[in-house]
Write a protein that holds these residues in place. Structure first.
Motif, short mmCIF file in Angstrom:
data_model
loop_
_atom_site.label_atom_id
_atom_site.label_comp_id
_atom_site.label_asym_id
_atom_site.label_seq_id
_atom_site.Cartn_x
_atom_site.Cartn_y
_atom_site.Cartn_z
N THR A 166 30.47 32.86 40.38
CA THR A 166 29.59 33.36 39.32
C THR A 166 30.47 34.18 38.37
O THR A 166 30.46 35.41 38.39
CB THR A 166 28.44 34.19 39.94
OG1 THR A 166 27.79 33.39 40.94
CG2 THR A 166 27.40 34.57 38.89
N GLY A 167 31.23 33.45 37.56
CA GLY A 167 32.22 34.09 36.69
C GLY A 167 33.50 34.40 37.44
O GLY A 167 33.51 34.44 38.68
N ALA A 168 34.59 34.60 36.68
CA ALA A 168 35.85 34.97 37.32
C ALA A 168 35.71 36.32 38.02
O ALA A 168 36.41 36.60 38.99
CB ALA A 168 36.97 35.01 36.29
N THR A 169 34.77 37.13 37.56
CA THR A 169 34.50 38.44 38.18
C THR A 169 34.27 38.30 39.68
O THR A 169 34.88 39.00 40.48
CB THR A 169 33.25 39.08 37.52
OG1 THR A 169 33.46 39.11 36.12
CG2 THR A 169 32.98 40.46 38.04
N GLN A 170 33.39 37.37 40.05
CA GLN A 170 33.10 37.19 41.47
C GLN A 170 34.32 36.61 42.20
O GLN A 170 34.58 36.95 43.35
CB GLN A 170 31.89 36.26 41.65
CG GLN A 170 31.35 36.28 43.07
CD GLN A 170 30.25 35.25 43.31
OE1 GLN A 170 30.24 34.18 42.71
NE2 GLN A 170 29.33 35.57 44.21
N LEU A 171 35.10 35.77 41.49
CA LEU A 171 36.26 35.16 42.12
C LEU A 171 37.39 36.15 42.36
O LEU A 171 38.14 36.02 43.33
CB LEU A 171 36.76 33.99 41.27
CG LEU A 171 35.83 32.77 41.27
CD1 LEU A 171 36.22 31.81 40.16
CD2 LEU A 171 35.83 32.07 42.62
N ILE A 172 37.51 37.15 41.48
CA ILE A 172 38.52 38.19 41.72
C ILE A 172 38.18 38.92 43.01
O ILE A 172 39.02 39.11 43.89
CB ILE A 172 38.63 39.16 40.52
CG1 ILE A 172 39.27 38.44 39.33
CG2 ILE A 172 39.43 40.40 40.90
CD1 ILE A 172 39.21 39.22 38.03
N ALA A 173 36.91 39.30 43.13
CA ALA A 173 36.48 39.99 44.35
C ALA A 173 36.70 39.11 45.58
O ALA A 173 37.19 39.57 46.61
CB ALA A 173 35.01 40.39 44.24
N ALA A 174 36.38 37.82 45.45
CA ALA A 174 36.55 36.89 46.58
C ALA A 174 38.03 36.74 46.94
O ALA A 174 38.39 36.67 48.12
CB ALA A 174 35.94 35.53 46.23
N SER A 175 38.88 36.68 45.92
CA SER A 175 40.33 36.53 46.16
C SER A 175 40.90 37.75 46.86
O SER A 175 41.64 37.63 47.85
CB SER A 175 41.09 36.39 44.83
OG SER A 175 40.56 35.39 44.02
#
Lengths: 257, 257
Positions: B78-87
């Motif tokens: 849900t946006g790169a925002t969520q992916l940064i947190a996931a990473s």
């Protein structure tokens, strides 16, 4: 192969509502152009949420009579899943003790609560299991901060449930996803400090990933909103547009019904 | 009044691409019926993600020539925002030490990294600030696990950046959101272990909240996927449908271009 958490999470995929939407295909359809709603803000008020959608959610609860929306803030989430995490987080921030808040639920509970707490491994929250067991345990000292999740009607047995714990150290999250007249007679209006609803159970659109919280306290509201922004910068505007159209049909406001 | 984190998060709202989408209004439009994609699974393969969308993202990178997609897993967020947190989360799980992993970035960095780490208060990660300062500090013992976020091209100055730190204890997240030919000449194909892209910068649709990660390692991939499922049960299927149509226009596959 799918992991167990993926299969468990999609239990109750409510495709039994599909025929209703097929009958209302025209009124519930959305045509979205490539240039529509590109911005991450809604133009008029500089907000991340659609004010019109918020209004129709209040109307929906009033028409159905299943929840009080007066004097409540509304928060949108990417499904109730994200809102549970946001609620637990916001409530844990009210804990002034150095010991983490305990997260509890009545059995049988949704296994995701436990997985959440363990996977995210926040310093603020510890999953403690069954609320009734905690009530009888030594840990229940009326000082330790606890957060109880009450899923009512319960999934899968459909029973109405009440919170097991109370006291000034207890915060409660009411997961009311199933409290709609197509599941059981709605005999009262939910009037809690913090209650959660999901489109998945309200209209059957599990795939849209949309849920909302009704929140009484401004501090809790602000921290839940902050959680949603920091974790995903709000909810997809495509989804908000789609949900608006679906709920218009449900409340008979410009739809076919 | 808007909080500082809300205003900061929407800097770079790329509405300059709106005229392109107005010219391609017909080819990029999506008509979504009320009964369409209700399930939280895509029917054919029992997956939470659209296989067709994954395919067109690979094609997009091949056509543009800005990233290698061979031997990479793709994760939607849900946006790169969520992916940064996931990473950050997934990389912190590879830390076998009892001390939390340190999260670092080169200045000037996106303030959200710090807010993220502090707000979510995970036991696994601690925000440590500037990567160059850490390199010269006593903490840099080549044993402490560190996660460096490299935003290249950099926001706001557009410079190509490289990781400051290396070594067996260093994991790197490459935020490549701006690495598209409408921002600067793309002179090479990104070929990193973990790189992030966002629709917001690729096509200008910030409001859709859609991003993707290209991930080499299966263990990291599985843990990022788990993060996305536990935090929001995947990305809105309405959004996936919309994005598919937009990218078809971009790669000239059934669109108007």
């Amino acid at each position: 192969m799918k992991a167990a958490y993926e299969l468990a999470a999609c239990i109750g995929d409510p495709l039994f509502l599909e025929p209703f939407w097929m009958q209302n295909a025209e009124g519930s359809a959305v045509l979205e152009s490539g240039w529509h709603r590109m911005s991450c803000l809604f133009h008029k008020d500089g907000s991340y949420v659609s004010a019109e959608l918020e209004k129709i959610i209040r109307k929906l609860h009033n028409v159905v009579g299943n929840a009080v929306t007066d004097k409540r803030f509304i928060i949108f989430g990417t499904g109730a899943t994200q809102l549970i995490a946001a609620s637990v987080h916001a409530l844990s921030l009210t804990n002034s003790s150095s010991s983490p808040a305990r997260l509890l639920a009545s059995v049988p509970y949704y296994a995701t609560y436990k997985e959440h707490a363990e996977f995210f491994n926040s310093s603020n929250v510890k999953f403690e299991g069954d609320a009734s067991a905690w009530k009888k345990s030594k840990g229940n000292d009326n000082i330790t901060q606890v957060i109880e999740v009450v899923t009512s009607p319960s999934n899968p047995d459909g029973k109405l449930k009440r919170a097991v714990l109370d006291g000034p150290n207890v915060k409660t999250i009411h997961d009311c996803a199933y409290y709609w007249p197509h599941f059981l007679p709605t005999t009262h209006q939910v009037d809690e400090d913090l209650s959660l609803f999901s489109l998945s159970k309200a209209t059957g659109h599990a795939g849209s990933r949309f849920g909302w919280a009704l929140v009484k306290d401004k501090y809790i509201y602000e921290n839940m909103k902050r959680y949603i922004y920091l974790s995903s910068m709000g909810v997809s505007r495509d989804t908000q547009l789609h949900v608006l159209q679906l709920l218009k049909v449900v409340v008979g406001d410009g739809g076919e019904e």
